[in-house]
Motif scaffolding. Structure first.
Motif: not given
Length: 333
Positions: A252-278
C-alpha cells in the motif's frame, strides 16, 4: 569507534554506512553548543548531494495503538527483504533531565539489533508539536548513510502529527478496534492528514472486530473524500503476528508512492517539505530571539502581572513587549 572531530571524518563515516558515525552525526546536529553548530552546518552542506533517495514514512496514533511494536515488526520484515531501515522515534522529554523517558530502543529491541537497521530515540525537549527540532536534519543524515526507508514515529495523536506530516512522503495513522469510540477521540482533521489508516492489533479474537472497524473507517473516509479527486486513504488491518499484513502495508505504501509519481506530486511534496523546513527554522529563530533574552522574559513577566491587575490592557501589554523586543534585537552600529 573513536570520537569524530572533522567534517571529512563525519562524511566518510556516513557514506561508509557506519552506524556509529551516524549516531555521532545526529548527536552533533542536536547539540546546542556554538562550536558544534558551525561544524554541523558544514556537514549538512557536504552530505546534501547524497540525500533524497529514501522513502520517508510517518507513524502516528493514540497512545496504546502499538506504533513502536508495529514499527519493530514492519522494520524487521523490510530489513529481511534487503532494505536498510532507519527509525527516528520522538520520545516525550523528562522535565527533570530533558532526556527521553520511554526508551524506544528497548521497545524495538529486535529491529535495533538488526545489522541493516538504525533506531534513534530523541527527546522532544519541549519543542512545539512534540518532535525534535533537528528531525529533518537527522532524516538527511540517515539518507546519506544509505538508509532506503526512514520511519518517523510521533509521540501520539495531537502531539506532532501535523508537523511530521510535513516531513514525510507517506503518513500512516494507527487506530484500534471500536471505531465508534475511537472516532470520538480522533479529530476529522487527523483523518484527513492520513495517507493510510491501519486498524492495528488485528489478531486473535480481535481480528473480526478489526475487520468491522476497518469497514467503519472506510465509510467515514468515503464521506470525507466524496467530492475529492485526490488520493483516498486506504484502510487496512495490521497484526505484528501476520506477515501477510506487513506485506500488504508495504504494498500500500508503494502504491501510494507510485500514485504520487504518476500524478507528478512526489517532487512537489518534497518541495513542500523544504518550504516547511525553512518556515520552521524561521519560527525557531524568532522564538529563540525572544525567549533566549533574559530581559525580554523579565519584561514579559512584569506586563503579565500588570495586565492581570488591570493596570494595562492587552494591547498595551503587547506594544510594551514588542517595543522592548525591537530594542533588545536592534543591530549594533
Amino acid at each position: 569507534m573513536t570520537k569524530l572531530k572533522t567534517v571529512s571524518q563525519y562524511k566518510e563515516g556516513l557514506l561508509g554506512k557506519n552506524r556509529a558515525a551516524l549516531a555521532q552525526a545526529i548527536t552533533l546536529i542536536e547539540s546546542q553548543a556554538a562550536k558544534h553548530k558551525h561544524l554541523a552546518q558544514q556537514l549538512m552542506k557536504e552530505i546534501y548531494s547524497h540525500t533524497g533517495k529514501s522513502i520517508r514514512i510517518g507513524f502516528t496514533g493514540v497512545p496504546g495503538a502499538g506504533k513502536s511494536t508495529l514499527i519493530n515488526a514492519f522494520g524487521t520484515y523490510l530489513c529481511d527483504q534487503g532494505y536498510r531501515v532507519a527509525v527516528l522515534a520522538i520520545d516525550p522529554s523528562s522535565t527533570v533531565s530533558g532526556g527521553s523517558i520511554l526508551g524506544d530502543k528497548t521497545r524495538m529491541e529486535q529491529l535495533a539489533k538488526h545489522p541493516r537497521a538504525f533506531v534513534r530515540p530523541s527527546p522532544s525537549q519541549g519543542t512545539l508539536g512534540g518532535v525534535h527540532r533537528k528531525t529533518r536534519e537527522a532524516v538527511l543524515l540517515c539518507e546519506a548513510a544509505g538508509y532506503d526507508v526512514i520511519f518517523i514515529e510521533t509521540m501520539g495523536v495531537g502531539q506532532g502529527e501535523g508537523i511530521v506530516k510535513q516531513m514525510v512522503d507517506v503518513f500512516v495513522l494507527l487506530v484500534l478496534t471500536g471505531a465508534g469510540d475511537e472516532l470520538q477521540g480522533i479529530k476529522k482533521g487527523i483523518l484527513e492528514l492520513a495517507d493510510l489508516i491501519c486498524v492495528n492489533k488485528a489478531d486473535g479474537d480481535n481480528r473480526q472486530k478489526a475487520v468491522l472497524t476497518k469497514k467503519e473507517y472506510e465509510s467515514v473516509i468515503s464521506f470525507l473524500y466524496a467530492h475529492s479527486s485526490s488520493w483516498q486513504p486506504r484502510v487496512l488491518t495490521t497484526s505484528v503476528y501476520e506477515t501477510g499484513d506487513l506485506i500488504s502495508l508495504w504494498n500500500h505504501i508503494l502504491d501510494y508512492k507510485s500514485w504520487l509519481i504518476q500524478n507528478e506530486r512526489f517532487e512537489q511534496k518534497r518541495g513542500l517539505q523544504l518550504s516547511s523546513w525553512l518556515q520552521s527554522r524561521i519560527a525557531d529563530y524568532l522564538y529563540e530571539s525572544f525567549y533566549g533574552k533574559q530581559e525580554l522574559r523579565d519584561t514579559l513577566k512584569d506586563v503579565e502581572q500588570r495586565m492581570q491587575k488591570g493596570d494595562i490592557t492587552m494591547e498595551e501589554a503587547f506594544e510594551t513587549i514588542i517595543h522592548q523586543y525591537k530594542q533588545v534585537n536592534q543591530p549594533i552600529k
